[in-house]
Scaffold this motif. Sequence first.
Motif, PDB file in Angstrom:
ATOM      1  N   ASN A 116       0.056  12.937   6.518  1.00  0.00           N
ATOM      2  CA  ASN A 116       0.222  12.293   7.836  1.00  0.00           C
ATOM      3  C   ASN A 116       0.041  10.777   7.742  1.00  0.00           C
ATOM      4  O   ASN A 116       0.701  10.016   8.455  1.00  0.00           O
ATOM      5  CB  ASN A 116      -0.786  12.861   8.829  1.00  0.00           C
ATOM      6  CG  ASN A 116      -0.443  14.285   9.231  1.00  0.00           C
ATOM      7  OD1 ASN A 116       0.704  14.721   9.070  1.00  0.00           O
ATOM      8  ND2 ASN A 116      -1.421  15.026   9.745  1.00  0.00           N
ATOM      9  N   ARG A 117      -0.876  10.313   6.864  1.00  0.00           N
ATOM     10  CA  ARG A 117      -1.103   8.885   6.704  1.00  0.00           C
ATOM     11  C   ARG A 117       0.152   8.204   6.165  1.00  0.00           C
ATOM     12  O   ARG A 117       0.513   7.100   6.564  1.00  0.00           O
ATOM     13  CB  ARG A 117      -2.295   8.635   5.787  1.00  0.00           C
ATOM     14  CG  ARG A 117      -2.758   7.176   5.766  1.00  0.00           C
ATOM     15  CD  ARG A 117      -4.056   7.004   5.004  1.00  0.00           C
ATOM     16  NE  ARG A 117      -5.167   7.632   5.693  1.00  0.00           N
ATOM     17  CZ  ARG A 117      -5.843   8.703   5.245  1.00  0.00           C
ATOM     18  NH1 ARG A 117      -5.499   9.255   4.094  1.00  0.00           N
ATOM     19  NH2 ARG A 117      -6.840   9.203   5.929  1.00  0.00           N
ATOM     20  N   LYS A 120      -7.710  17.659   4.176  1.00  0.00           N
ATOM     21  CA  LYS A 120      -7.601  16.420   3.414  1.00  0.00           C
ATOM     22  C   LYS A 120      -6.162  16.163   2.985  1.00  0.00           C
ATOM     23  O   LYS A 120      -5.634  15.049   3.097  1.00  0.00           O
ATOM     24  CB  LYS A 120      -8.521  16.463   2.198  1.00  0.00           C
ATOM     25  CG  LYS A 120      -8.480  15.209   1.323  1.00  0.00           C
ATOM     26  CD  LYS A 120      -9.473  15.320   0.195  1.00  0.00           C
ATOM     27  CE  LYS A 120      -9.446  14.050  -0.686  1.00  0.00           C
ATOM     28  NZ  LYS A 120      -8.138  13.865  -1.322  1.00  0.00           N
ATOM     29  N   GLU A 162       4.828   2.841  11.061  1.00  0.00           N
ATOM     30  CA  GLU A 162       4.339   1.503  11.395  1.00  0.00           C
ATOM     31  C   GLU A 162       5.207   0.429  10.735  1.00  0.00           C
ATOM     32  O   GLU A 162       5.507  -0.607  11.337  1.00  0.00           O
ATOM     33  CB  GLU A 162       2.878   1.331  10.953  1.00  0.00           C
ATOM     34  CG  GLU A 162       2.311  -0.025  11.333  1.00  0.00           C
ATOM     35  CD  GLU A 162       0.902  -0.246  10.832  1.00  0.00           C
ATOM     36  OE1 GLU A 162       0.384  -1.371  11.018  1.00  0.00           O
ATOM     37  OE2 GLU A 162       0.313   0.677  10.249  1.00  0.00           O
ATOM     38  N   SER A 187       0.204  11.269  -1.179  1.00  0.00           N
ATOM     39  CA  SER A 187       0.881  12.284  -0.377  1.00  0.00           C
ATOM     40  C   SER A 187       1.562  13.325  -1.259  1.00  0.00           C
ATOM     41  O   SER A 187       1.563  14.524  -0.961  1.00  0.00           O
ATOM     42  CB  SER A 187       1.912  11.601   0.530  1.00  0.00           C
ATOM     43  OG  SER A 187       2.592  12.541   1.325  1.00  0.00           O
ATOM     44  N   ASN A 196      -3.953  15.285   5.943  1.00  0.00           N
ATOM     45  CA  ASN A 196      -4.220  13.921   6.400  1.00  0.00           C
ATOM     46  C   ASN A 196      -3.523  12.878   5.523  1.00  0.00           C
ATOM     47  O   ASN A 196      -3.022  11.858   6.023  1.00  0.00           O
ATOM     48  CB  ASN A 196      -5.724  13.646   6.421  1.00  0.00           C
ATOM     49  CG  ASN A 196      -6.416  14.335   7.586  1.00  0.00           C
ATOM     50  OD1 ASN A 196      -5.759  14.758   8.541  1.00  0.00           O
ATOM     51  ND2 ASN A 196      -7.733  14.471   7.502  1.00  0.00           N
ATOM     52  N   GLU A 197      -3.514  13.126   4.214  1.00  0.00           N
ATOM     53  CA  GLU A 197      -2.836  12.192   3.318  1.00  0.00           C
ATOM     54  C   GLU A 197      -1.346  12.140   3.607  1.00  0.00           C
ATOM     55  O   GLU A 197      -0.718  11.079   3.592  1.00  0.00           O
ATOM     56  CB  GLU A 197      -3.084  12.586   1.853  1.00  0.00           C
ATOM     57  CG  GLU A 197      -4.509  12.429   1.374  1.00  0.00           C
ATOM     58  CD  GLU A 197      -4.949  10.970   1.337  1.00  0.00           C
ATOM     59  OE1 GLU A 197      -4.098  10.075   1.437  1.00  0.00           O
ATOM     60  OE2 GLU A 197      -6.169  10.729   1.231  1.00  0.00           O
ATOM     61  N   ASN A 238       0.809  -1.227   0.000  1.00  0.00           N
ATOM     62  CA  ASN A 238       0.000   0.000   0.000  1.00  0.00           C
ATOM     63  C   ASN A 238       0.839   1.273   0.000  1.00  0.00           C
ATOM     64  O   ASN A 238       0.318   2.359  -0.271  1.00  0.00           O
ATOM     65  CB  ASN A 238      -0.922   0.019   1.231  1.00  0.00           C
ATOM     66  CG  ASN A 238      -1.958  -1.081   1.181  1.00  0.00           C
ATOM     67  OD1 ASN A 238      -2.348  -1.510   0.102  1.00  0.00           O
ATOM     68  ND2 ASN A 238      -2.407  -1.537   2.337  1.00  0.00           N
ATOM     69  N   THR A 292       3.223   9.275   6.595  1.00  0.00           N
ATOM     70  CA  THR A 292       4.190   9.272   7.702  1.00  0.00           C
ATOM     71  C   THR A 292       3.868   8.155   8.688  1.00  0.00           C
ATOM     72  O   THR A 292       4.760   7.450   9.162  1.00  0.00           O
ATOM     73  CB  THR A 292       4.168  10.630   8.426  1.00  0.00           C
ATOM     74  OG1 THR A 292       4.458  11.666   7.498  1.00  0.00           O
ATOM     75  CG2 THR A 292       5.197  10.649   9.544  1.00  0.00           C
ATOM     76  N   SER A 293       2.571   7.986   8.975  1.00  0.00           N
ATOM     77  CA  SER A 293       2.142   6.943   9.907  1.00  0.00           C
ATOM     78  C   SER A 293       2.458   5.558   9.361  1.00  0.00           C
ATOM     79  O   SER A 293       2.906   4.665  10.105  1.00  0.00           O
ATOM     80  CB  SER A 293       0.651   7.085  10.175  1.00  0.00           C
ATOM     81  OG  SER A 293       0.199   6.046  11.014  1.00  0.00           O
ATOM     82  N   MET A 294       2.215   5.338   8.061  1.00  0.00           N
ATOM     83  CA  MET A 294       2.502   4.039   7.460  1.00  0.00           C
ATOM     84  C   MET A 294       3.988   3.736   7.500  1.00  0.00           C
ATOM     85  O   MET A 294       4.397   2.593   7.792  1.00  0.00           O
ATOM     86  CB  MET A 294       1.996   4.008   6.018  1.00  0.00           C
ATOM     87  CG  MET A 294       0.490   3.908   5.892  1.00  0.00           C
ATOM     88  SD  MET A 294      -0.066   3.908   4.177  1.00  0.00           S
ATOM     89  CE  MET A 294       0.661   2.380   3.591  1.00  0.00           C
ATOM     90  N   GLN A 337       0.051   5.320  -1.404  1.00  0.00           N
ATOM     91  CA  GLN A 337      -0.031   6.391  -0.403  1.00  0.00           C
ATOM     92  C   GLN A 337       1.025   7.457  -0.657  1.00  0.00           C
ATOM     93  O   GLN A 337       0.784   8.648  -0.424  1.00  0.00           O
ATOM     94  CB  GLN A 337       0.131   5.800   1.000  1.00  0.00           C
ATOM     95  CG  GLN A 337      -0.148   6.780   2.133  1.00  0.00           C
ATOM     96  CD  GLN A 337      -1.539   7.377   2.055  1.00  0.00           C
ATOM     97  OE1 GLN A 337      -2.506   6.659   1.788  1.00  0.00           O
ATOM     98  NE2 GLN A 337      -1.669   8.678   2.254  1.00  0.00           N
TER      99      GLN A 337
END
Length: 377
Positions: free
Chosen positions: A150-151, A144, A158, A101, A147-148, A93, A153-155, A97
């Motif tokens: 940040n998502r 929006k 993780e 981003s 958030n993309e 994924n 960065t979060s992925m 993403q």
Amino acid sequence: MATLHNNRTVPTFDARKAIACLAAFVLAFSLALPSLSPASAQAETNPIIAEPDELQQKIEQTAAEYDEAVANLEAVEQQIEDTHARIDELNANLPAQQEKSGDALKALYNLQQEGFSLMDMLLGAGTIEDFLTTYEYIDRIHTKNVNEINRLTSMKQELEDTEKDLEDKKQEAETEKIRAEDALKSAQAAREEAQRKAEEAAAAEQKAAEEAAKVAEAAEAEKKAAEETEQKLDEPSSSGSVTQEPESPSENVDWSTDKQAFVNEWTPRIDAYLSGSPLAGQGKTFAEAAWNYGVDPRWSPAISLTESSKGAACAYPHNAWGWGTISWSSWEEAINAHVRGLARGYGYTITVDAAKKYCPPNWEHWYNTTLAQMEMI
């Protein structure tokens, strides 16, 4: 004898004849019982709950430690598999993403370049409602896009954490593997020690029997000729005594494998032996119990034939071994209890001493029958 009663002959009751008939019936019934169980054990019940000696404690402890170590290793390996799956999912994924981003960064840049400010929106709005609508629209675009980013960065975070977790679990798995191997070695050593002691006991029994046979032969030689002595020794005694040189199972059990290999080897052999009997299909239960308690895996199944024709003639529910007045709720429970009792109360495998303890009234026949059955497995 009979008497006349109203011109009819009425037989009289002969108590002696009735007692004689009853005695004959009881005798015939008692003679028929051995065919159901050729050597009823009437075994002591204490060994069923006997406390294990030091070696037996070690056998049972190492079995539990090995099972625990293997279970922990399997759990860690499953966690590693799950972690791998999550890493694969994140990696699959991540490109999409990253693209989202990148688009979000461009949108934010363009929004900033266009120079939107609260004053510009207020002056350009015809009404306060137009101002609020424009502000909400721009805010949603900004949120929006943020958030993309940040998502992504979060992925990435993780993924990094999951990869580190995977490395930790691999190290844990290595530790558990070493622990399982150590537990297995201890388990193997304990069982091999039990087998060695059983072999020493069998050798001592054989030596004692040989010495006893020599003494008996010398005494007999004083009374009879040499030919008559040989003939006498070759013939089975009227009491059905055990052979003058006690034997032990001809095949040694291989304890150098792990539990799964041990169970895989003995399960089909015991299943074949029990085929067609009420105990059919319990080979795995016997094999696992034999490993857990360090007992010759042939011993308990063989006793079931001697005592109950492999469970076909049980005096008490699921008690196929003529063991006291005990009953169990299932074959699995019964097998584990019997094998544990053998280990704690009688030893690693069949011996003359064990036979005398298990079946005092008819130990010679019990010994020979059970040993012969063990050789068939």
